[in-house]
Design an enzyme around this catalytic site. Structure first.
Site, PDB file in Angstrom:
ATOM      1  N   ASN A   1       0.780  -1.021  -0.169  1.00 12.78           N
ATOM      2  CA  ASN A   1      -0.087  -0.003   0.031  1.00 12.78           C
ATOM      3  C   ASN A   1       0.991   1.296   0.069  1.00 12.78           C
ATOM      4  OD1 ASN A   1       0.583   0.688   2.989  1.00 12.78           O
ATOM      5  ND2 ASN A   1      -0.707  -1.526   3.393  1.00 12.78           N
ATOM      6  N   ARG A   2       0.281   2.498  -0.048  1.00  4.64           N
ATOM      7  CA  ARG A   2       0.998   3.562  -0.296  1.00  4.64           C
ATOM      8  C   ARG A   2       1.160   4.295   0.994  1.00  4.64           C
ATOM      9  NH1 ARG A   2       0.463   4.420  -5.717  1.00  4.64           N
ATOM     10  NH2 ARG A   2      -1.413   3.879  -6.984  1.00  4.64           N
TER      11      ARG A   2
END
Ligand code: CTP
Ligand code: CA
Length: 226
Positions: free
Chosen positions: A34-35
């Site tokens: 994920n970011r």
């Protein structure tokens, strides 16, 4: 302002903070991730050190440097993060789950690199353990304060705050820090705006500004619990 008091209001407190984003291996070279940069968790660690706490940061794939005075425990996956947080939490006064933990992981990562076959694979996923809910349930140390974070968007079923309230009640944590994502807010951005809820979903504080400002508001809310 409390952070400027000589000695600080978290002197003698041991805090554990998870930060960053987990990576769930698919094979030796690929992962589901994920970011999350880890910025908010790192800001929490910096603020806690400034206020006198002894700080352990369980960092998953951090994109930002770790502040001086913080003990870093580096991890990769959700399972590694869970183990490291639980070990550190055994003698912590406060545990803050600021990490973006994968909700699902590949059921059985391949031991060797997956080859392109011309037939796109279907990934089989399995749910990860909800580390925050587990910590809130177990209370690994007497009187331990457990804090979660939630990045929410409003949708057709509920507003950001409504989703936050439902999550606060579901998790069993003492505090849930809710922030609205989307419209240039949230992941990878320097600024943040949050609403801090207690375990019943009631609003106990609001804060906006830099992630450092939000971090101090979180520690103020922890202090206000007594
Ligand atoms: N969290 C956790 N373990 C997981 C998933 C999330 O400890 N397997 C923690 C996060 O670190 C955060 C809080 O739970 O402190 C809320 O995460 P969030 O993703 O918003 O909640 P979920 O329960 O996963 O719900 P959903 O993703 O469906 O909104
Ligand atoms: Ca989630």
């Amino acid at each position: 302002a409390l952070g400027l008091v000589a000695g600080g209001d978290l002197v003698g407190r041991r805090v554990v903070i998870s930060a960053g984003g987990t990576r769930e291996p698919l094979d030796p070279v690929r992962y589901l991730g994920n970011r999350s940069s880890g910025r908010q968790g790192v800001a929490l660690a910096r603020a806690a050190v400034a206020r006198g706490a002894q700080v352990t940061l369980v960092g998953a794939n951090l994109a930002v440097p770790v502040p001086p005075g913080v003990e870093l425990v580096p991890v990769g996956s959700a399972a590694e993060l869970r183990e490291a947080v639980r070990v550190a939490a055994k003698d912590a006064d406060v545990v803050v789950m600021a990490a973006a933990v994968a909700d699902y992981r590949p059921v059985s990562p391949a031991g060797t690199k997956l080859k392109k076959t011309g037939a796109p694979p279907v990934l089989e996923l399995v749910e990860t353990v909800d580390i925050l809910a587990e910590l809130a349930h177990d209370r690994l140390r007497d009187g331990q304060v457990v804090v979660g974070f939630a990045a929410e968007t409003g949708d057709e079923t509920a507003s950001v705050l409504e989703h936050g309230r439902a999550k606060a009640r579901r998790k069993g944590a003492d505090l849930l820090v809710v922030n609205a994502v989307g419209e240039g807010q949230g992941f990878g951005t320097p600024d943040n705006a949050v609403t801090i809820l207690d375990g019943t979903g009631a609003v106990v504080a609001e804060a906006s500004g830099s992630k450092d400002v939000v971090a101090d508001a979180v520690w103020d809310a922890v202090r206000a619990l007594g």
